[in-house]
Scaffold this motif. Structure first.
Motif, PDB file in Angstrom:
ATOM      1  N   GLY A 149       0.450  -1.561  -3.094  1.00 49.62           N
ATOM      2  CA  GLY A 149      -0.323  -1.206  -2.100  1.00 49.62           C
ATOM      3  C   GLY A 149      -0.570  -2.427  -0.927  1.00 49.62           C
ATOM      4  N   GLY A 150      -0.046  -3.679  -1.427  1.00 50.28           N
ATOM      5  CA  GLY A 150      -0.332  -4.695  -0.526  1.00 50.28           C
ATOM      6  C   GLY A 150      -1.489  -5.709  -0.881  1.00 50.28           C
ATOM      7  N   ALA A 151      -2.205  -6.297  -0.002  1.00 48.07           N
ATOM      8  CA  ALA A 151      -3.038  -7.377  -0.342  1.00 48.07           C
ATOM      9  C   ALA A 151      -4.124  -7.415   0.792  1.00 48.07           C
ATOM     10  N   VAL A 170      -3.054  -6.100   4.231  1.00 48.05           N
ATOM     11  CA  VAL A 170      -1.698  -6.498   4.727  1.00 48.05           C
ATOM     12  C   VAL A 170      -0.676  -5.458   3.719  1.00 48.05           C
ATOM     13  N   GLN A 171       0.138  -4.935   4.526  1.00 48.03           N
ATOM     14  CA  GLN A 171       0.752  -3.964   3.590  1.00 48.03           C
ATOM     15  C   GLN A 171       1.883  -4.825   2.822  1.00 48.03           C
ATOM     16  N   ARG A 172       2.490  -4.092   1.710  1.00 47.04           N
ATOM     17  CA  ARG A 172       3.198  -4.915   0.745  1.00 47.04           C
ATOM     18  C   ARG A 172       4.655  -5.432   1.495  1.00 47.04           C
ATOM     19  N   GLN A 173       5.231  -5.029   2.437  1.00 47.49           N
ATOM     20  CA  GLN A 173       6.486  -5.319   2.809  1.00 47.49           C
ATOM     21  C   GLN A 173       6.129  -6.423   3.951  1.00 47.49           C
ATOM     22  N   ASP A 174       5.026  -6.647   4.150  1.00 46.30           N
ATOM     23  CA  ASP A 174       4.633  -7.677   5.469  1.00 46.30           C
ATOM     24  C   ASP A 174       4.427  -9.099   4.559  1.00 46.30           C
ATOM     25  N   LYS A 193       1.166 -16.880  -4.924  1.00 44.03           N
ATOM     26  CA  LYS A 193       1.086 -17.198  -3.485  1.00 44.03           C
ATOM     27  C   LYS A 193       1.669 -16.024  -2.685  1.00 44.03           C
ATOM     28  N   LEU A 194       1.003 -15.936  -1.547  1.00 41.95           N
ATOM     29  CA  LEU A 194       1.493 -15.039  -0.621  1.00 41.95           C
ATOM     30  C   LEU A 194       1.879 -15.650   0.617  1.00 41.95           C
ATOM     31  N   ILE A 195       3.066 -15.518   1.157  1.00 40.51           N
ATOM     32  CA  ILE A 195       3.634 -15.898   2.348  1.00 40.51           C
ATOM     33  C   ILE A 195       3.719 -14.832   3.523  1.00 40.51           C
ATOM     34  N   ILE A 196       2.937 -15.282   4.647  1.00 39.56           N
ATOM     35  CA  ILE A 196       2.802 -14.194   5.604  1.00 39.56           C
ATOM     36  C   ILE A 196       3.278 -15.001   6.843  1.00 39.56           C
ATOM     37  N   LYS A 197       4.207 -14.371   7.762  1.00 36.39           N
ATOM     38  CA  LYS A 197       4.729 -14.841   8.922  1.00 36.39           C
ATOM     39  C   LYS A 197       4.810 -13.758  10.029  1.00 36.39           C
ATOM     40  N   GLU A 198       3.627 -14.283  10.929  1.00 30.78           N
ATOM     41  CA  GLU A 198       3.805 -13.423  12.367  1.00 30.78           C
ATOM     42  C   GLU A 198       3.567 -11.879  11.927  1.00 30.78           C
ATOM     43  N   VAL A 199       2.298 -11.586  11.289  1.00 33.35           N
ATOM     44  CA  VAL A 199       2.335 -10.174  10.937  1.00 33.35           C
ATOM     45  C   VAL A 199       0.961  -9.724  11.645  1.00 33.35           C
ATOM     46  N   PHE A 200       1.196  -8.514  12.380  1.00 33.60           N
ATOM     47  CA  PHE A 200       0.288  -7.972  13.289  1.00 33.60           C
ATOM     48  C   PHE A 200      -0.623  -6.994  12.230  1.00 33.60           C
ATOM     49  N   VAL A 201      -1.873  -6.942  12.270  1.00 31.58           N
ATOM     50  CA  VAL A 201      -2.531  -6.182  11.539  1.00 31.58           C
ATOM     51  C   VAL A 201      -3.776  -5.496  12.530  1.00 31.58           C
ATOM     52  N   PRO A 202      -3.496  -4.159  12.667  1.00 35.92           N
ATOM     53  CA  PRO A 202      -4.357  -3.485  13.427  1.00 35.92           C
ATOM     54  C   PRO A 202      -5.804  -3.641  13.236  1.00 35.92           C
ATOM     55  N   GLU A 203      -6.613  -3.506  14.365  1.00 35.42           N
ATOM     56  CA  GLU A 203      -7.952  -3.770  14.119  1.00 35.42           C
ATOM     57  C   GLU A 203      -8.779  -2.608  13.020  1.00 35.42           C
ATOM     58  N   TYR A 204      -8.315  -1.672  12.894  1.00 36.99           N
ATOM     59  CA  TYR A 204      -8.867  -0.852  11.934  1.00 36.99           C
ATOM     60  C   TYR A 204      -8.489  -1.074  10.524  1.00 36.99           C
TER      61      TYR A 204
END
Length: 399
Positions: A149-151, A170-174, A193-204
């Protein structure tokens, strides 16, 4: 299909019944540097991840002390496995604080999906139209291999001329997972470690993680009127208490058949120092356990009536629970020293339990140095630091 909710006694007994299995698997868990899928499945079947999950999505929505007591049992068998239950089991509570759309997206197809986390603000967050853009590396995401389910990740972002500490789902595919978890203790938690690159997260999908007021907690069901950080910190303390209880279990098993080198004493169980160290250590652990359970019960007495927990109560609970790690480490080390040479072999579970307690007590939620200053200052009438770590708009203090 309706959810069958076990009683508090039933689910705690399920945890107790798993202790022998967890002890069997503890060595492999450490060597593999992650909890096995089979163990996670056993936890799923026992219902541990549903304890704080909203009923709306098939959860049990139980008293937070149910999770705390489950953790105190599981950590007796395998600290790393219990740590995964703690981390993955507290996030359903956080989902209960967010708009229902988040729970619908996360659990619509499978309400057993798990979410990991990394709250320390390692990466960068930029506010954009409609949400946030995240970039960077987030360390120590315990149980992330099991979290389809992500993190939840933490970040600081400037909003309306102030810096807000927020949590983002943040969803798992991101994100990508990097296996960098090579540590001295709690190696089996798989805290990678989690690597996140230019991921958009909606306000909600985000909330101010430290907020505690009518705006952030007013419109939710009673369980979710408990402060999130309080629930999380108390759960960490509970795991560490369980680790120390496991140390007592191992010490007793070690000492009962042992013969003392001092012929005048004979059996180790007759040695006054072996007995006195155990008695003192047990008392320290029991005191820590009683405090965490009592604090949570007192906070629940407000939340269960639909009230926010008063500021004065939150400060006392949040601060005093952070002494758990130090107290449990002291208790465990006290009896570890009495195992002498036998306790240091790598095939001895005693040394693994001791190393796990060392690392657990190092967690930021057990920062007794800084929190002691804050609690003592509060008791002496000093103003709270700003920004207020207990919520920007606190409920009225108790008198």
């Amino acid at each position: 299909m309706s959810t069958v909710i076990p009683t508090e006694a039933e689910i705690i007994q399920r945890a107790r019944d798993l202790i022998p299995l967890l002890r069997e698997r503890a060595d492999a868990c450490e060597k593999n540097r992650m909890v096995s899928k089979e163990t996670i499945q056993a936890f799923q079947e026992a219902g541990f991840f549903k304890i704080l999950q909203p009923k709306r999505w098939g959860g049990y929505q139980m008293h937070p002390n149910v999770l705390n007591q489950v953790l105190m049992e599981l950590a007796r068998g395998c600290p790393s496995s219990a740590w995964n239950v703690m981390v993955l089991g507290v996030h359903p509570f956080e989902v209960g604080l967010l708009p229902p759309q988040v729970g619908d997206e996360l659990w619509s197809a499978d309400n057993s999906v798990l979410v990991s986390s990394s709250y320390a603000p390692f990466g960068t967050v930029n506010k954009v139209d409609g949400g946030y853009v995240l970039n960077g590396e987030w360390l120590t995401s315990s149980g992330c291999d099991h979290a389809a389910g992500g993190a939840f990740v933490g970040g600081r972002v400037r909003e309306n001329d102030e810096v807000v500490f927020r949590s983002f789902w943040v969803q798992r595919q991101d994100f990508d997972i990097v296996d960098d978890w090579h540590v001295v203790g709690l190696a089996g938690t798989g805290s990678k470690k989690l690597i996140i690159k230019e991921v958009f997260v909606p306000e909600y999908r985000s909330h101010a993680i430290g907020a505690y007021d009518e705006e952030s907690h007013g419109g939710v069901e009673n369980l979710y009127k408990m402060p999130f950080f309080y629930v999380f910190y108390a759960a960490v303390s509970s795991v560490i208490i369980g680790m120390a209880r496991g140390m007592v279990d191992l010490y007793i098993e070690h000492m009962v058949p042992r013969q003392n080198i001092n012929q005048a004493v004979g059996a180790a169980v007759n040695d006054p120092f072996i007995k006195s160290r155990l008695g003192e250590a047990y008392s320290k652990i029991l005191g820590a356990s009683s405090r965490v359970l009592h604090n949570t019960e007192e906070a629940w007495s407000y939340a269960s009536r639909g009230e926010l927990v008063p500021l004065d109560v939150r400060i006392r609970h949040f601060a005093s629970n952070q002494f758990t790690g130090g107290e449990c480490f002291d208790a465990a080390h006290m009896i570890f020293k009495k195992t002498s040479t036998r306790g240091i072999w790598m095939d001895s579970p005693i040394q693994r339990q001791m190393r796990d307690i060392l690392v657990g007590a190092n967690h930021i939620t057990q920062n007794q140095d800084n929190i002691g200053d804050l609690l003592g200052g509060h008791l002496l009438g000093n103003p709270l630091p700003q920004p207020n770590p207990f919520g920007a708009k606190p409920a009225a203090a108790a008198h």
